[in-house]
Design a protein around this motif. Sequence first.
Motif: not given
Length: 262
Positions: A179, A193, A245, A248, A251, A253
């Motif tokens: 993050k 991610n 993505s 995105v 994230h 997942l």
Amino acid sequence: MFDLAGRTALVTGARGGIGRATALALADAGADLVLWGREALPAQHSGAARPAGQSLADVAAQIQARGRAASVVCADLDDAEVVREAAHRVLDRHEVDILVNNAGTIRRAPAAETTYADWRAVLDVNLDAVFLLCQLFGAPMRERGGGKIVNVASLLSFQGGVRVPAYAASKHGVAGLTKALANEWAGVGVNVNAIAPGYIGTANTAALRADPRREPEISTRIPAGRWGEPEDVAGAVVFLAAPASDYVHGHVLVVDGGWMAR
Ligand code: NAP
């Protein structure tokens, strides 16, 4: 949206398990591969005590049979200097568009009995090496204005787990790092991610699957009714590596047969 033709992906820990399945899936989507492992040759050739399975050279051959390029880099991820040196060797030869930080290790013991050496061994591979590789391969991605980083987190990025304190700490760290990097690099076109696999049948979970008490505790809690296979995880990595993505960022997942929904 899922075409990776012309892209080069680096996967750490690519000899078996999730890493191997991911490397093959990325090749199926069109990517060329750099496979990062500890040793290229089968364990019987190296003399090392290593879980049975394929060699990195075998995985490279399977990728080449799919018509994609595959090269191998061998370096232990538990030593920052070795990691830096090997990463620069790769960067000299390849433009890496996709970095999959998959390699990981686990030590099972209650916190009170976990030695500092075991704590460090897990943190070095699962978190420090991930940070270094993100930094080293992220720099040219940022300069080019594009790239995909997929870190392999865990359900123990969200939960404390049972008798794996260093592993849980390292995987919480991977989620936090993912993050933090996404916040910094999304604006220059680099997607950072993570995936968080559930309980997957690999060398990492061999001890759990052999434990007559823990195995049924786990399998009966999984809504999908079964442990995952490495191939169950690979598609999520392809998604996070692909143009599909592009919006995105940051994230984590979960790919867990519903474990976290329970
Ligand atoms: P695995 O088959 O044991 O794969 C781990 C890989 O990491 C192996 O290729 C191993 O290399 C490599 N590795 C370990 N220590 C290393 C070191 N010091 N230097 C370089 N490479 C090293 O298990 P896996 O389940 O596929 O694990 C892949 C990732 O998924 C890990 O990050 C793991 O934490 C994560 N994960 C797994 C599960 C699961 O249920 N299986 C769940 C959540 C997250 P060798 O091939 O040389 O041994």
